[in-house]
Scaffold this motif. Sequence first.
Motif, PDB file in Angstrom:
ATOM      1  N   GLY A  85      67.055  29.362  24.399  1.00 40.34           N
ATOM      2  CA  GLY A  85      67.513  27.978  24.497  1.00 40.34           C
ATOM      3  C   GLY A  85      66.407  26.947  24.342  1.00 40.34           C
ATOM      4  O   GLY A  85      66.574  25.934  23.672  1.00 40.34           O
ATOM      5  N   ARG A  86      65.272  27.197  24.957  1.00 38.86           N
ATOM      6  CA  ARG A  86      64.190  26.199  24.951  1.00 38.86           C
ATOM      7  C   ARG A  86      63.102  26.499  23.927  1.00 38.86           C
ATOM      8  O   ARG A  86      62.414  25.590  23.472  1.00 38.86           O
ATOM      9  N   HIS A  87      62.917  27.770  23.597  1.00 35.85           N
ATOM     10  CA  HIS A  87      61.842  28.154  22.677  1.00 35.85           C
ATOM     11  C   HIS A  87      62.357  29.191  21.678  1.00 35.85           C
ATOM     12  O   HIS A  87      61.955  30.357  21.707  1.00 35.85           O
ATOM     13  N   PRO A  88      63.246  28.785  20.761  1.00 36.76           N
ATOM     14  CA  PRO A  88      63.855  29.761  19.849  1.00 36.76           C
ATOM     15  C   PRO A  88      62.855  30.460  18.933  1.00 36.76           C
ATOM     16  O   PRO A  88      63.050  31.614  18.571  1.00 36.76           O
ATOM     17  N   GLY A  89      61.786  29.784  18.577  1.00 35.52           N
ATOM     18  CA  GLY A  89      60.782  30.412  17.715  1.00 35.52           C
ATOM     19  C   GLY A  89      60.088  31.570  18.408  1.00 35.52           C
ATOM     20  O   GLY A  89      59.877  32.637  17.816  1.00 35.52           O
ATOM     21  N   LEU A  90      59.730  31.370  19.671  1.00 32.79           N
ATOM     22  CA  LEU A  90      59.114  32.459  20.437  1.00 32.79           C
ATOM     23  C   LEU A  90      60.108  33.593  20.656  1.00 32.79           C
ATOM     24  O   LEU A  90      59.745  34.770  20.596  1.00 32.79           O
ATOM     25  N   ALA A  91      61.371  33.234  20.906  1.00 33.90           N
ATOM     26  CA  ALA A  91      62.403  34.258  21.092  1.00 33.90           C
ATOM     27  C   ALA A  91      62.534  35.112  19.837  1.00 33.90           C
ATOM     28  O   ALA A  91      62.652  36.340  19.909  1.00 33.90           O
ATOM     29  N   GLU A  92      62.482  34.464  18.657  1.00 36.90           N
ATOM     30  CA  GLU A  92      62.586  35.202  17.403  1.00 36.90           C
ATOM     31  C   GLU A  92      61.406  36.154  17.225  1.00 36.90           C
ATOM     32  O   GLU A  92      61.571  37.300  16.796  1.00 36.90           O
ATOM     33  N   ILE A  93      60.210  35.712  17.580  1.00 38.05           N
ATOM     34  CA  ILE A  93      59.029  36.572  17.469  1.00 38.05           C
ATOM     35  C   ILE A  93      59.173  37.783  18.382  1.00 38.05           C
ATOM     36  O   ILE A  93      58.912  38.918  17.979  1.00 38.05           O
ATOM     37  N   LEU A  94      59.600  37.555  19.628  1.00 37.17           N
ATOM     38  CA  LEU A  94      59.786  38.677  20.547  1.00 37.17           C
ATOM     39  C   LEU A  94      60.831  39.660  20.035  1.00 37.17           C
ATOM     40  O   LEU A  94      60.609  40.870  20.016  1.00 37.17           O
ATOM     41  N   ARG A  95      61.994  39.123  19.647  1.00 34.12           N
ATOM     42  CA  ARG A  95      63.086  39.984  19.176  1.00 34.12           C
ATOM     43  C   ARG A  95      62.677  40.787  17.952  1.00 34.12           C
ATOM     44  O   ARG A  95      62.906  41.990  17.868  1.00 34.12           O
ATOM     45  N   THR A  96      62.080  40.102  16.993  1.00 37.31           N
ATOM     46  CA  THR A  96      61.786  40.734  15.710  1.00 37.31           C
ATOM     47  C   THR A  96      60.561  41.641  15.783  1.00 37.31           C
ATOM     48  O   THR A  96      60.601  42.772  15.305  1.00 37.31           O
ATOM     49  N   CYS A  97      59.485  41.150  16.374  1.00 38.57           N
ATOM     50  CA  CYS A  97      58.245  41.932  16.388  1.00 38.57           C
ATOM     51  C   CYS A  97      58.207  42.945  17.533  1.00 38.57           C
ATOM     52  O   CYS A  97      57.574  43.988  17.400  1.00 38.57           O
ATOM     53  N   GLY A  98      58.886  42.651  18.627  1.00 41.32           N
ATOM     54  CA  GLY A  98      58.857  43.567  19.764  1.00 41.32           C
ATOM     55  C   GLY A  98      59.995  44.541  19.804  1.00 41.32           C
ATOM     56  O   GLY A  98      59.857  45.629  20.349  1.00 41.32           O
ATOM     57  N   ALA A  99      61.152  44.163  19.256  1.00 44.62           N
ATOM     58  CA  ALA A  99      62.328  45.024  19.367  1.00 44.62           C
ATOM     59  C   ALA A  99      63.116  45.085  18.064  1.00 44.62           C
ATOM     60  O   ALA A  99      64.302  45.368  18.074  1.00 44.62           O
ATOM     61  N   GLY A 100      62.464  44.813  16.960  1.00 42.66           N
ATOM     62  CA  GLY A 100      63.154  44.829  15.673  1.00 42.66           C
ATOM     63  C   GLY A 100      62.586  45.889  14.749  1.00 42.66           C
ATOM     64  O   GLY A 100      61.735  46.678  15.140  1.00 42.66           O
ATOM     65  N   ARG A 101      63.070  45.867  13.522  1.00 37.36           N
ATOM     66  CA  ARG A 101      62.599  46.822  12.536  1.00 37.36           C
ATOM     67  C   ARG A 101      61.250  46.388  11.979  1.00 37.36           C
ATOM     68  O   ARG A 101      60.947  45.202  11.900  1.00 37.36           O
ATOM     69  N   THR A 102      60.469  47.343  11.552  1.00 37.05           N
ATOM     70  CA  THR A 102      59.134  47.053  11.026  1.00 37.05           C
ATOM     71  C   THR A 102      59.194  46.128   9.823  1.00 37.05           C
ATOM     72  O   THR A 102      58.425  45.168   9.733  1.00 37.05           O
ATOM     73  N   ASP A 103      60.124  46.377   8.893  1.00 27.24           N
ATOM     74  CA  ASP A 103      60.182  45.534   7.698  1.00 27.24           C
ATOM     75  C   ASP A 103      60.549  44.099   8.060  1.00 27.24           C
ATOM     76  O   ASP A 103      60.034  43.149   7.463  1.00 27.24           O
ATOM     77  N   GLU A 104      61.419  43.901   9.072  1.00 23.64           N
ATOM     78  CA  GLU A 104      61.772  42.545   9.505  1.00 23.64           C
ATOM     79  C   GLU A 104      60.582  41.857  10.170  1.00 23.64           C
ATOM     80  O   GLU A 104      60.369  40.660   9.996  1.00 23.64           O
ATOM     81  N   ALA A 105      59.801  42.620  10.942  1.00 27.31           N
ATOM     82  CA  ALA A 105      58.616  42.050  11.587  1.00 27.31           C
ATOM     83  C   ALA A 105      57.600  41.601  10.541  1.00 27.31           C
ATOM     84  O   ALA A 105      57.021  40.516  10.653  1.00 27.31           O
ATOM     85  N   VAL A 106      57.392  42.415   9.509  1.00 25.19           N
ATOM     86  CA  VAL A 106      56.452  42.051   8.445  1.00 25.19           C
ATOM     87  C   VAL A 106      56.944  40.800   7.719  1.00 25.19           C
ATOM     88  O   VAL A 106      56.163  39.875   7.442  1.00 25.19           O
ATOM     89  N   SER A 107      58.245  40.737   7.438  1.00 23.25           N
ATOM     90  CA  SER A 107      58.800  39.548   6.773  1.00 23.25           C
ATOM     91  C   SER A 107      58.599  38.306   7.616  1.00 23.25           C
ATOM     92  O   SER A 107      58.251  37.238   7.096  1.00 23.25           O
ATOM     93  N   LEU A 108      58.797  38.422   8.921  1.00 23.41           N
ATOM     94  CA  LEU A 108      58.600  37.277   9.815  1.00 23.41           C
ATOM     95  C   LEU A 108      57.139  36.847   9.827  1.00 23.41           C
ATOM     96  O   LEU A 108      56.835  35.650   9.747  1.00 23.41           O
ATOM     97  N   VAL A 109      56.227  37.797   9.927  1.00 32.21           N
ATOM     98  CA  VAL A 109      54.793  37.471   9.909  1.00 32.21           C
ATOM     99  C   VAL A 109      54.450  36.726   8.625  1.00 32.21           C
ATOM    100  O   VAL A 109      53.774  35.693   8.649  1.00 32.21           O
ATOM    101  N   ARG A 110      54.954  37.196   7.506  1.00 36.79           N
ATOM    102  CA  ARG A 110      54.668  36.539   6.217  1.00 36.79           C
ATOM    103  C   ARG A 110      55.270  35.145   6.168  1.00 36.79           C
ATOM    104  O   ARG A 110      54.631  34.205   5.704  1.00 36.79           O
ATOM    105  N   ARG A 111      56.494  35.016   6.652  1.00 35.17           N
ATOM    106  CA  ARG A 111      57.151  33.706   6.629  1.00 35.17           C
ATOM    107  C   ARG A 111      56.406  32.711   7.514  1.00 35.17           C
ATOM    108  O   ARG A 111      56.159  31.571   7.118  1.00 35.17           O
ATOM    109  N   LEU A 112      56.040  33.131   8.716  1.00 40.16           N
ATOM    110  CA  LEU A 112      55.357  32.222   9.642  1.00 40.16           C
ATOM    111  C   LEU A 112      53.956  31.867   9.169  1.00 40.16           C
ATOM    112  O   LEU A 112      53.457  30.783   9.452  1.00 40.16           O
TER     113      LEU A 112
END
Length: 194
Positions: free
Chosen positions: A155-182
């Motif tokens: 609710g207050r920090h959606p960008g941080l939530a996305e990083i946690l979800r994707t990099c901590g509990a997501g698929r490797t390819d999605e985490a790499v895509s997020l790192v590249r996008r950010l």
Amino acid sequence: MDHATTMRNHELQRQWYGAPLGELCRDLCGLFGVTQSGLAEILGVSPAMLSLVMRGQRARIANPDAAARLSAVLHLAHEVRSGVVPPGAVADALAAIQANRTPGQESLGAAVTPPSPAGEPEGDGDLRFALRLRDLLNARAGAVEILDAAALLEGRHPGLAEILRTCGAGRTDEAVSLVRRLAGHPEDGRRRYP
């Protein structure tokens, strides 16, 4: 199970997932055209266990693999509704989610490059960074706790939530895509981290 416990479990589900899991799972079944048993199979839990969670007799799915798959299915539903994932790709996406194991294992996402003598994947710096971040997060918390923290931050920090979800509990390819996008890298760009 008493009514107070069921209500408490539904309230916890609202905090963690945004709505009671009964509502979310019925919505997922309708969106993806699967039965409750089919959804249980995708998540890797018994239909009875999914039913307990949906009725609020349990607050969450305790199996970290299944919890990570539930997060991935909820994320897929968002992507389907927003048009990011076309309807024709849903069956393959669900099959990929069903095949995944707990984040941090090499079975997830993109193939992990063989380690270099120093113990790191060679070549792709974005992959190395995503793997290091995932390992750091997973050293402190399991997938369920990471997803809980992401839900609290949403609710207050959606960008941080996305990083946690994707990099901590997501698929490797999605985490790499997020790192590249950010980092402002092209999806196929290769940047070397020092």
